[in-house]
Design a protein around this motif. Structure first.
Motif, PDB file in Angstrom:
ATOM      1  N   ASN A 245       0.809  -1.217   0.000  1.00 49.71           N
ATOM      2  CA  ASN A 245       0.000   0.000   0.000  1.00 49.71           C
ATOM      3  C   ASN A 245       0.845   1.271   0.000  1.00 49.71           C
ATOM      4  N   GLY A 246       1.931   1.250   0.772  1.00 47.70           N
ATOM      5  CA  GLY A 246       2.750   2.454   0.881  1.00 47.70           C
ATOM      6  C   GLY A 246       3.670   2.679  -0.309  1.00 47.70           C
ATOM      7  N   LEU A 247       4.245   1.577  -0.837  1.00 47.33           N
ATOM      8  CA  LEU A 247       5.147   1.700  -1.984  1.00 47.33           C
ATOM      9  C   LEU A 247       4.432   1.502  -3.318  1.00 47.33           C
ATOM     10  N   LYS A 248       3.176   1.041  -3.236  1.00 46.40           N
ATOM     11  CA  LYS A 248       2.388   0.794  -4.453  1.00 46.40           C
ATOM     12  C   LYS A 248       3.089  -0.205  -5.387  1.00 46.40           C
ATOM     13  N   THR A 249       3.516  -1.335  -4.776  1.00 43.28           N
ATOM     14  CA  THR A 249       4.142  -2.385  -5.577  1.00 43.28           C
ATOM     15  C   THR A 249       3.775  -3.746  -5.010  1.00 43.28           C
ATOM     16  N   SER A 250       3.611  -4.700  -5.894  1.00 42.56           N
ATOM     17  CA  SER A 250       3.403  -6.095  -5.483  1.00 42.56           C
ATOM     18  C   SER A 250       4.601  -6.952  -5.906  1.00 42.56           C
ATOM     19  N   VAL A 254       7.211 -13.146   0.044  1.00 44.41           N
ATOM     20  CA  VAL A 254       7.417 -13.489   1.450  1.00 44.41           C
ATOM     21  C   VAL A 254       7.987 -14.898   1.520  1.00 44.41           C
ATOM     22  N   MET A 255       9.120 -15.043   2.161  1.00 48.01           N
ATOM     23  CA  MET A 255       9.804 -16.320   2.241  1.00 48.01           C
ATOM     24  C   MET A 255       9.249 -17.156   3.392  1.00 48.01           C
ATOM     25  N   PRO A 256       9.517 -18.476   3.413  1.00 51.31           N
ATOM     26  CA  PRO A 256       8.987 -19.338   4.477  1.00 51.31           C
ATOM     27  C   PRO A 256       9.365 -18.891   5.888  1.00 51.31           C
ATOM     28  N   ASP A 257      10.518 -18.246   6.046  1.00 49.49           N
ATOM     29  CA  ASP A 257      10.924 -17.797   7.386  1.00 49.49           C
ATOM     30  C   ASP A 257      10.331 -16.437   7.762  1.00 49.49           C
ATOM     31  N   GLY A 258       9.449 -15.884   6.897  1.00 48.64           N
ATOM     32  CA  GLY A 258       8.821 -14.601   7.190  1.00 48.64           C
ATOM     33  C   GLY A 258       9.569 -13.402   6.657  1.00 48.64           C
ATOM     34  N   SER A 259      10.785 -13.624   6.151  1.00 51.37           N
ATOM     35  CA  SER A 259      11.522 -12.501   5.561  1.00 51.37           C
ATOM     36  C   SER A 259      10.911 -12.154   4.207  1.00 51.37           C
ATOM     37  N   ILE A 260      11.204 -10.963   3.749  1.00 49.41           N
ATOM     38  CA  ILE A 260      10.631 -10.469   2.498  1.00 49.41           C
ATOM     39  C   ILE A 260      11.751 -10.114   1.529  1.00 49.41           C
ATOM     40  N   LYS A 261      11.594 -10.545   0.279  1.00 44.75           N
ATOM     41  CA  LYS A 261      12.476 -10.103  -0.797  1.00 44.75           C
ATOM     42  C   LYS A 261      11.717  -9.072  -1.614  1.00 44.75           C
ATOM     43  N   LEU A 262      12.165  -7.828  -1.518  1.00 43.25           N
ATOM     44  CA  LEU A 262      11.515  -6.728  -2.234  1.00 43.25           C
ATOM     45  C   LEU A 262      12.304  -6.434  -3.503  1.00 43.25           C
ATOM     46  N   TYR A 263      11.666  -6.639  -4.668  1.00 49.19           N
ATOM     47  CA  TYR A 263      12.330  -6.433  -5.946  1.00 49.19           C
ATOM     48  C   TYR A 263      12.006  -5.075  -6.562  1.00 49.19           C
ATOM     49  N   MET A 287      18.671  -5.125   4.251  1.00 47.79           N
ATOM     50  CA  MET A 287      19.918  -4.987   3.499  1.00 47.79           C
ATOM     51  C   MET A 287      19.689  -5.234   2.015  1.00 47.79           C
ATOM     52  N   PRO A 288      20.290  -4.379   1.164  1.00 46.95           N
ATOM     53  CA  PRO A 288      20.254  -4.630  -0.286  1.00 46.95           C
ATOM     54  C   PRO A 288      21.062  -5.879  -0.599  1.00 46.95           C
ATOM     55  N   MET A 289      20.536  -6.720  -1.472  1.00 46.74           N
ATOM     56  CA  MET A 289      21.222  -7.953  -1.848  1.00 46.74           C
ATOM     57  C   MET A 289      20.999  -8.215  -3.332  1.00 46.74           C
ATOM     58  N   GLY A 290      21.737  -9.171  -3.854  1.00 47.08           N
ATOM     59  CA  GLY A 290      21.582  -9.561  -5.254  1.00 47.08           C
ATOM     60  C   GLY A 290      21.630 -11.060  -5.379  1.00 47.08           C
TER      61      GLY A 290
END
Length: 307
Positions: A245-250, A254-263, A287-290
């Motif tokens: 809602n805030g970033l207006k992106t889908s 959501v990973m099995p451990d509850g962490s999120i990968k935002l692309y 943290m930014p990752m690749g």
């Protein structure tokens, strides 16, 4: 002038009706380190054995250094060194004696190549120690020395770091990089240790069920390995809602451990973290990752695999 050391055209190999290679069109440029990756049984070793003259295609053909005729290929293979599966060593001979036996068998003139090759692979001080008493890393280096005995222009290595301890892997990697940079040797390396290939290769070929899915350069791979922000908070569901809602992106998962990968929308990470914190979330990791070669390979073949 042909600038490729190996090219295959519709290369096909069948075993009992099943395709080990299915119309493979592969090309390896001179001076490159070509990382050939795929699951066990994907066809890597079959192609390597055909290139080395240890197997023959059912259909299609290969060219080595621009030569494609049967007699031309025999001559071209004299410009190749290879380690396929485990190095074939004489266990009761020293390193120098192993090299000398191989020199005689292959008709390589002059003995001066023995000392030069021992020094190149770091075995010049092994003296009278027999190969059967060598560590696995020393055996792999001796196998590489045998492959290098004739000063090849093209080196074919099938799982050269298989079974090595971490230090042995590093030593092998550094040696291969030096051979490529200082001697201009083109290298085809097949390995299931994708993190090691990632540190070595300038070009990649991805093979799956006998089909060559893709060939790309290291730079192209870097562009295709998606960048993302790794987010772990005290409330994954709320974090997901804030992002959507805030970033207006889908464009996140959501990973099995509850962490999120935002692309998506990752150009300003500071603003993203501020938004999450201002929404009452506690950020445990941000943290930014690749993605790396393993992630890209897994995605490319369509799921988790054992390579």
């Amino acid at each position: 002038m042909n600038d490729h050391v190996l090219q295959s055209n519709q290369l096909t190999k069948k075993f009992k009706g099943a395709f080990a290679l299915d119309k493979v069109n592969l090309s390896i440029r001179k001076g490159s380190i070509y990382g050939f990756i795929g699951q066990n049984g994907a066809g890597k070793s079959t192609l390597i054995r055909i290139a080395a003259g240890l197997a023959f295609p059912t259909d299609g053909h290969i060219e080595l250094f621009g030569a494609g005729g049967e007699l031309e290929l025999v001559q071209a293979r004299k410009r190749i060194g290879s380690i396929i599966e485990n190095p074939a060593l004489f266990p009761n001979m020293t390193a120098a004696e192993n090299l000398e036996a191989n020199r005689i068998l292959r008709g390589i003139p002059g003995k001066e190549c023995i000392g030069r090759t021992l020094a190149l692979v770091g075995l010049q001080d092994t003296g009278r120690k027999k190969a059967k008493n060598f560590s696995l890393g020393m055996k792999q280096r001796l196998g590489l020395g045998i492959a290098l005995l004739s000063d090849p222009e093209f080196l074919i290595l099938d799982e050269p770091t298989n079974g090595l301890d971490p230090m042995g892997v590093v030593e092998m990697r550094e040696l291969l990089v030096r051979l490529n940079r200082e001697r201009g040797i083109t290298i085809l390396i097949s390995s299931h240790i994708l993190s090691e290939v990632y540190l070595l290769a300038t070009h990649y070929g991805i093979i799956h069920h006998g089909r060559l899915l893709e060939q790309l350069t290291a730079q192209e791979l870097k562009g295709k390995c998606q960048q993302y922000i790794h987010i772990k908070s005290d409330n994954p569901d709320k974090a997901s809602a804030v992002i959507q809602n805030g970033l207006k992106t889908s464009d996140f998962e959501v990973m099995p451990d509850g962490s999120i990968k935002l692309y998506g929308k990752i150009e300003r990470p500071g603003e993203i973290s501020a938004l999450l914190v201002s929404s009452g979330l506690m950020l445990e990791q941000f943290m930014p990752m690749g993605e790396d070669l393993e992630s890209y390979f897994t995605k490319r073949i369509g799921g988790i695999s054992h390579v």
